[in-house]
Design a protein around this motif. Structure first.
Motif, mmCIF file in Angstrom:
data_model
loop_
_atom_site.group_PDB
_atom_site.id
_atom_site.type_symbol
_atom_site.label_atom_id
_atom_site.label_comp_id
_atom_site.label_asym_id
_atom_site.label_seq_id
_atom_site.Cartn_x
_atom_site.Cartn_y
_atom_site.Cartn_z
ATOM 1 N N ALA A 108 0.863 -1.184 0.000
ATOM 2 C CA ALA A 108 0.000 0.000 0.000
ATOM 3 C C ALA A 108 0.896 1.229 0.000
ATOM 4 O O ALA A 108 1.766 1.378 0.869
ATOM 5 C CB ALA A 108 -0.917 0.002 1.221
ATOM 6 N N LEU A 109 0.693 2.096 -0.992
ATOM 7 C CA LEU A 109 1.571 3.242 -1.192
ATOM 8 C C LEU A 109 0.736 4.512 -1.159
ATOM 9 O O LEU A 109 -0.185 4.688 -1.960
ATOM 10 C CB LEU A 109 2.270 3.090 -2.548
ATOM 11 N N ASP A 110 1.063 5.421 -0.239
ATOM 12 C CA ASP A 110 0.253 6.636 -0.081
ATOM 13 C C ASP A 110 1.164 7.816 0.230
ATOM 14 O O ASP A 110 2.152 7.675 0.976
ATOM 15 C CB ASP A 110 -0.772 6.433 1.044
ATOM 16 N N ASP A 111 0.839 8.963 -0.363
ATOM 17 C CA ASP A 111 1.516 10.219 -0.040
ATOM 18 C C ASP A 111 3.031 10.083 -0.176
ATOM 19 O O ASP A 111 3.792 10.479 0.705
ATOM 20 C CB ASP A 111 1.138 10.656 1.381
ATOM 21 N N THR A 112 3.465 9.520 -1.299
ATOM 22 C CA THR A 112 4.893 9.346 -1.574
ATOM 23 C C THR A 112 5.247 10.132 -2.825
ATOM 24 O O THR A 112 4.578 10.009 -3.858
ATOM 25 C CB THR A 112 5.230 7.859 -1.762
ATOM 26 N N ASP A 113 6.316 10.936 -2.757
ATOM 27 C CA ASP A 113 6.643 11.830 -3.868
ATOM 28 C C ASP A 113 7.192 11.070 -5.071
ATOM 29 O O ASP A 113 6.671 11.163 -6.168
ATOM 30 C CB ASP A 113 7.659 12.887 -3.417
ATOM 31 N N ASP A 114 8.286 10.354 -4.865
ATOM 32 C CA ASP A 114 8.940 9.654 -5.967
ATOM 33 C C ASP A 114 9.220 8.220 -5.537
ATOM 34 O O ASP A 114 9.922 7.986 -4.545
ATOM 35 C CB ASP A 114 10.249 10.343 -6.349
ATOM 36 N N ALA A 115 8.688 7.270 -6.299
ATOM 37 C CA ALA A 115 8.831 5.856 -5.953
ATOM 38 C C ALA A 115 9.323 5.084 -7.166
ATOM 39 O O ALA A 115 8.885 5.323 -8.292
ATOM 40 C CB ALA A 115 7.493 5.282 -5.467
ATOM 41 N N SER A 116 10.239 4.150 -6.928
ATOM 42 C CA SER A 116 10.758 3.276 -7.985
ATOM 43 C C SER A 116 10.749 1.846 -7.481
ATOM 44 O O SER A 116 11.304 1.551 -6.415
ATOM 45 C CB SER A 116 12.187 3.676 -8.373
ATOM 46 N N LEU A 117 10.112 0.967 -8.246
ATOM 47 C CA LEU A 117 10.123 -0.469 -7.971
ATOM 48 C C LEU A 117 10.802 -1.130 -9.152
ATOM 49 O O LEU A 117 10.289 -1.094 -10.287
ATOM 50 C CB LEU A 117 8.703 -1.016 -7.804
ATOM 51 N N ILE A 118 11.955 -1.723 -8.910
ATOM 52 C CA ILE A 118 12.790 -2.226 -10.003
ATOM 53 C C ILE A 118 13.187 -3.671 -9.738
ATOM 54 O O ILE A 118 13.759 -3.991 -8.681
ATOM 55 C CB ILE A 118 14.055 -1.347 -10.158
ATOM 56 N N ASN A 119 12.867 -4.536 -10.684
ATOM 57 C CA ASN A 119 13.301 -5.935 -10.665
ATOM 58 C C ASN A 119 12.860 -6.666 -9.399
ATOM 59 O O ASN A 119 13.634 -7.387 -8.780
ATOM 60 C CB ASN A 119 14.826 -6.018 -10.823
ATOM 61 N N ASN A 120 11.600 -6.481 -9.032
ATOM 62 C CA ASN A 120 11.045 -7.158 -7.864
ATOM 63 C C ASN A 120 10.053 -8.241 -8.303
ATOM 64 O O ASN A 120 9.541 -8.238 -9.423
ATOM 65 C CB ASN A 120 10.319 -6.161 -6.963
ATOM 66 N N ARG A 121 9.778 -9.141 -7.373
ATOM 67 C CA ARG A 121 8.745 -10.148 -7.594
ATOM 68 C C ARG A 121 7.667 -9.935 -6.539
ATOM 69 O O ARG A 121 7.931 -10.096 -5.340
ATOM 70 C CB ARG A 121 9.340 -11.547 -7.484
ATOM 71 N N LEU A 122 6.470 -9.569 -6.988
ATOM 72 C CA LEU A 122 5.376 -9.296 -6.066
ATOM 73 C C LEU A 122 4.295 -10.351 -6.220
ATOM 74 O O LEU A 122 3.882 -10.670 -7.340
ATOM 75 C CB LEU A 122 4.764 -7.915 -6.318
#
Length: 654
Positions: free
Chosen positions: A492-506
């Motif tokens: 859960a992602l809230d009120d975040t300016d800059d986010a990077s998700l790289i090479n993950n397994r969800l």
């Protein structure tokens, strides 16, 4: 007119400008009694003079002022006479480094290679030329700082140099000069310069970025880092405080509370190999001046929580790297609130999730980077679908643990894959036959299309001569499909300016702008109504920040009901979205997702949903080069997208 022997000729000159000394050659041949002259239109041609050739060179630039000439520049290309072309050249020995004893013992340390220069006249070595070597520190073979050496037959002069073993003089210099009659002639020959240095830890740079303690100590050389570590009171002598059975603290929560209580703001903790437990709930509130780094030994470091809280609130930076974090029991989030900079790398997150309790909950961060991580959210539920399949494919019953929620973590998945790979061809054929019978039976209506597809894939793999790796992938895919009926919530992602998700397994859904909830799938009619409201201005975009999703394995992403439900119901209000959204090179096997970005790129993704991909909400959108092996639809709301090369993906602008 003129004559040549018995013959006569006439000379005609075309009007023009001529100079004293101009001449022409007129060959007359006695043998042929003819004149050799170029013809033009059957008449002798007019030719320019054969000479005299004249050339000019700039000698100098002069300026006439106040009745006098002043030389501004000498333009002549000056060069020495042939007898003065002798030059001094560098041959070798510069830039050497040598280890020394900082205690100045011995006082002199010889360099491994001599200093060498060469004297040559053009390409020819000069024998017996005198070269004077001078050093500012250390000593030459004659026991002084100056010594003259003659060149040998090869034109080279060599000399050994011993450096002064003094740490206060880490870099020392030498020079070589060519002598004429034992003296240096000023301005005639250029000298050759050498330098050498003592190999000291104080001269080697060190980057303390990953060790906050050394950053605080401003340890930017190896010597400073070693000195700082030697002054530490901890028994480990390392950069970080160690936690574990043999560490300085037994449990992570005990260590963090103690260090923060001591007034430490920059905290680095190493989780030693092995299983770790918390002594109590871990719920910490810091300040923007607190920076915490926690790292382990990869999968060898495992922190297992038993229905305990794991929460960090208000920290300047938080870094988790190289360990496994597990929370079994009732759903409880790993929570990170108002941490300005968050960096997760090579962390495996496992735990139960439920609506309103995503496995990871992140809010109020200025910068978020999640890279090379596994986020495995599990939803507690019954095993009716699994029992249904195992009842009709009995040969799989012995491997039931491979379909459990912890199969990847406890090794059950790999054990089952290896056991099936070791079966005889006849036994594997029997398993494939049982799966085929289920796929042809009337009971197939009890399975979703994804479950049917995963079962068929397992049948194909089992029917071949499979490797354990291919079986593990097929079993894991079937387990995912059987669990898909009850959604899991990974992040859960809230009120975040800059986010990077790289090479993950969800495994589990990403929820944006709030926590997970029960918002139903958006229908095409609702999306059309939303598109019309955007064009009319009743609905607007509220954009900020950026989100990058690159090279991930994703299982869904949606905007929270808190952020979207009223806009959908009333067709008015504002929709939160990222100013820049990049969804590139991911593998996506979920459907009816939301991709909100004012400027959105949806490129190079491999799409494996069982239904429509979902909705892209944007002001500008590029949908390029995605891979889909069957007809799927991606609805674009708010923009007329640029799209091409998308395989079976239909991009529909609403």
């Amino acid at each position: 007119m003129g004559g040549t022997g018995a013959g006569r000729h006439r000379t005609e000159v075309r009007p023009g400008n001529y100079r004293i000394g101009d001449y022409w050659l007129i060959p007359a041949r006695t043998a042929t009694a003819a004149i050799e002259w170029p013809q033009e239109n059957s008449k002798p041609a007019f030719l320019s003079p054969a000479g005299v050739l004249r050339a000019f060179a700039r000698l100098a630039l002069l300026e006439f002022a106040a009745g006098a000439w002043t030389l501004k520049s000498d333009c002549r290309p000056l060069f020495p006479s042939l007898t003065e072309l002798t030059q001094l050249h560098y041959v070798g020995g510069d830039g050497q480094s040598i280890k020394t004893n900082p205690a100045n013992l011995p006082a002199l340390v010889a360099l491994p290679s001599p200093l060498q220069v060469g004297v040559a006249n053009g390409q020819f070595p000069v024998v017996g030329a005198q070269v004077r070597f001078t050093v500012d520190e250390g000593q030459l073979p004659n026991g002084t700082k100056t010594q003259v050496v003659d060149t040998l037959a090869d034109g080279i002069a060599s000399i050994a140099w011993s450096l002064a073993s003094d740490p206060a003089k880490p870099v020392q210099h030498a020079s070589a000069e060519l002598l004429v009659a034992g003296q240096v002639v000023a301005g005639r020959y250029l000298p050759v310069h050498f330098s050498a240095q003592l190999a000291l830890a104080s001269g080697v740079a060190y980057d303390p970025t990953d060790c906050p303690d050394l950053v605080a100590a401003e340890a930017y050389t190896v010597q400073d880092a070693i000195d700082t570590l030697c002054k530490r009171p901890q028994g480990s002598g390392g950069c970080c405080v160690t936690v574990g059975l043999t560490g300085e603290y037994e449990a992570l929560d005990i260590a963090l509370r103690a260090l923060i209580t001591e007034g430490r703001r920059d905290i680095c903790i190493c989780l030693l190999p092995g299983n770790h437990r918390l002594a109590d709930d871990l719920s910490l509130t810091g300040t923007s001046r607190h920076h915490i780094s926690i790292h382990g030994a990869g999968p060898a470091s495992r922190l297992v929580l038993k229905q305990q809280m794991f929460k960090f609130d208000t920290f300047g930076s938080l870094s988790l790297k190289d360990f496994t974090l597990v929370n079994w029991g009732s759903p409880s989030s790993f929570t990170f609130l108002k941490c300005n900079n968050i960096d997760f790398s090579h962390v495996e997150f496992f735990g139960t999730s439920a609506t309103g309790n995503s496995l990871l909950k992140i809010a109020g961060s200025a910068r978020l980077l999640i890279e090379d991580c596994t986020i495995f959210a599990i939803t507690p539920g019954n095993n009716e679908k699994l029992d249904f399949v195992l009842e009709r494919v009995p040969s799989l019953s012995a491997h039931k643990n491979a379909f459990g929620t912890t199969a990847t973590l406890d090794g059950s998945l790999n054990e089952a894959a290896e056991a099936i790979a070791a079966l005889s061809a006849a036994d594997r054929k029997g398993m494939a036959t049982e799966i085929s019978a289920l796929l042809r039976s009337n009971d197939l209506v009890n399975l979703t299309s994804r479950e049917q597809s995963s079962l068929n894939n397992l049948r194909v793999v089992v029917g071949r001569n499979p490797t354990a790796a291919s079986l593990s992938k097929a079993l894991d895919q079937l387990a995912d499909a059987l669990r898909a009926g009850t959604p899991a919530f990974a992040l859960a992602l809230d009120d975040t300016d800059d986010a990077s998700l790289i090479n993950n397994r969800l495994r589990g859904r990403i929820t944006l702008f709030g926590e997970s909830d029960e918002l139903p799938d958006l229908t095409p009619d609702q999306l059309k109504r939303l598109g019309a409201a955007l064009k009319a201005g009743a609905v607007t975009f509220d954009d900020s920040g950026s989100l990058v999703l690159d090279r991930n394995a994703l299982q869904g992403m949606r905007i929270s009901g808190k952020a979207l439900a009223k806009v959908i119901d009333n067709a008015q209000g504002s929709i939160p979205l990222w100013h820049n959204l990049q969804v590139t090179n991911n593998r996506i096997d979920s459907e009816e997702d939301h991709y909100p970005g004012f400027n959105a790129a949806f490129n190079g993704n491999t799409l494996e949903p069982q239904g429509n991909v979902g909705a892209l909400m944007a002001n500008q959108a590029k949908v390029i080069g995605n891979f889909a092996d069957k007809d799927l639809s991606l609805f674009v709301v708010g923009a007329n997208p640029e799209s091409f090369g998308n395989g079976g993906l239909n991009v529909v602008a609403l």
